[in-house]
Write an enzyme that holds these catalytic residues in place. Sequence first.
Site, mmCIF file in Angstrom:
data_model
loop_
_atom_site.group_PDB
_atom_site.id
_atom_site.type_symbol
_atom_site.label_atom_id
_atom_site.label_comp_id
_atom_site.label_asym_id
_atom_site.label_seq_id
_atom_site.Cartn_x
_atom_site.Cartn_y
_atom_site.Cartn_z
ATOM 1 N N MET A 136 0.825 -1.200 0.000
ATOM 2 C CA MET A 136 0.000 0.000 0.000
ATOM 3 C C MET A 136 0.865 1.259 0.000
ATOM 4 S SD MET A 136 -3.301 1.055 0.216
ATOM 5 C CE MET A 136 -4.186 -0.354 0.894
ATOM 6 N N CYS A 137 1.297 1.682 1.172
ATOM 7 C CA CYS A 137 1.996 2.960 1.281
ATOM 8 C C CYS A 137 3.420 2.923 0.736
ATOM 9 C CB CYS A 137 1.986 3.428 2.736
ATOM 10 S SG CYS A 137 0.301 3.693 3.342
#
Length: 199
Positions: A136-137
């Site tokens: 994700m990040c």
Amino acid sequence: MSSTSASTPAAAPTAPVTSPVTALVLVDIQRDYFPGGRMALPDAENAGRRAAEVLARCRAASMPIIHIRHESIRPGSTFFLPGTEGADIHPLVAPLPGEAVLAKHFPNSFRDTELLHHLRAIGATDLIVVGMMTHMCIDTTVRAAFDLGFRCRVAGDATASPALAYGGTQVDADTVRATFLAALNGVFAEVTDAAHLAV
């Protein structure tokens, strides 16, 4: 008869040679991702220790350090809630005085934050990225950094992800992390283990 001498063309000015400036970006290494937190990730403790090793080496090399801390402001969010202990940066990588700490509200660490401005201000050309979550990040931040012209290196074992599921297929956490690191490696970043990451 007067003689004229041929003039020598002036040498073209040369641009000063500047050395690359590498900054360490630690993404979302916060309490909620660790055991007892609201979104505990498998292998978060090991990833945190590897990130701490990279941080110590970068500090020893006097490199710029930037801590990214996520605050969840989306309705219905269940972790990283503003004002909670879970949103605090984990003690393994606690910032020292003078190290930048930037808040974000989206997976991409550049979106609606001061990260790009800060990196430009310190003349950063290269980034070392560690943190949570790989799929994700870390993924979105590294891809954004690549698009902005930064050269990136990722310490793969200093990242962690949860297990995921799609279409009835269960994907374990190790496979999620390996798949996203493999996708980043080569074009978007150089991915290696923390122990082999050159600082």
